[in-house]
Motif scaffolding. Structure first.
Motif: not given
Length: 281
Positions: A134-154
């Motif tokens: 297939y052919d594709f347009s230029e990207p209109y979204t960039y994404t990836g995996a992220v790690v989600v944690v409690p806001a008070d944990k570092e």
């Protein structure tokens, strides 16, 4: 009498040969005319897709309609979502009406191949295997995996910190694989909402998920109890997908997307759905 009969026979044969020659010539002429007609018809069918779409004034678009926040039905049953609104803006700038064809993901590319629609707008990721077909347009979204944690944990600030931690994951997703590859103990859940609920209840330490989905959740709920602690370096790109051989249509899309990026429209649509610009790296 014999001489006369022989003479008549000779004349008959000559007449027959002349008639056959005339018939053969007519058949050849007819064949030439048919070949010319076929060539003309072939030229007519070679009108490119973009020209045909412009002539019709309508572009048909394959999309799921069940994949929030990208393509789904709102409370009033109107089709909406990030991909849907980007597509509508592109079509508007091209002077076209949009006809959405809602199709299950499993048969989306089959529908494109069968020419049931002209383009797919459904968070289609660009990869080497798809680029072969297939052919594709230029990207209109960039994404990836992220790690989600409690806001008070570092204690978790990178994917390396997942070692020995408990991660809530949908077991059939590629994010589950990423969590396991980084040493996390996986606790099975049904989706992002349940994963975040488990984090808030202290049942798990984190979840690995799609950046866009997490941003949309935080943007829509205003939940400040969780946050993104780390992002994957490898960013995936999503774009509009087309059948091969429709360069004019792809180029038209790219020109409009460039305009939308330049004047801020793409970022505006993005921020409406995700709270930040996901249309650029």
């Amino acid at each position: 009498m014999k001489k006369i009969d022989f003479f008549i026979l000779i004349i008959g044969l000559l007449v027959l040969l002349v008639a056959c020659g005339t018939a053969d010539q007519e058949e050849q002429n007819t064949g030439d005319e048919q070949d010319t007609t076929n060539e003309e018809n072939q030229e007519d069918t070679e009108t490119n897709l973009y020209e045909q779409i412009q002539e019709d004034g309508v572009i048909t678009v394959g999309t799921e309609g069940t994949y929030a926040p990208f393509t789904f039905h709102d409370e009033e049953d109107n089709l909406t979502g990030y991909d849907v609104e980007v597509m509508r803006e592109v079509a508007s700038r091209l002077g076209l009406e949009v006809e959405f064809n809602e199709t299950q993901w499993d048969s989306m590319f089959a529908g494109l191949n069968a020419e049931r629609f002209d383009v797919i707008a459904n968070q289609v990721g660009i990869n080497e295997e798809r680029l072969k077909k297939y052919d594709f347009s230029e990207p209109y979204t960039y994404t990836g995996a992220v790690v989600v944690v409690p806001a008070d944990k570092e204690e978790i600030t990178s994917f390396e910190d997942l070692e020995g931690k408990q991660s809530a994951q949908s077991l059939t997703s590629n994010f589950n694989d990423i969590a396991e590859e980084n040493g996390a103990e996986v606790i099975g859940v049904e989706g992002l909402a349940q994963a975040i609920e488990n984090i808030k209840l202290g049942r798990v330490d984190l979840t690995v998920n799609d950046r866009l989905a997490v941003l949309e959740y935080i943007n829509q709920t205003g939940d400040e109890s969780v946050e993104i602690a780390a992002e994957e370096d490898n960013v995936s790109e999503t774009a509009f997908a087309f059948r091969k051989g429709n360069e004019e249509l792809v180029e038209a899309f790219n020109e409009v997307l460039a305009e939308m990026r330049e004047d801020g429209t793409l970022a505006e649509i993005s921020e409406e759905w995700f709270g930040e610009d996901v249309s650029s790296q």
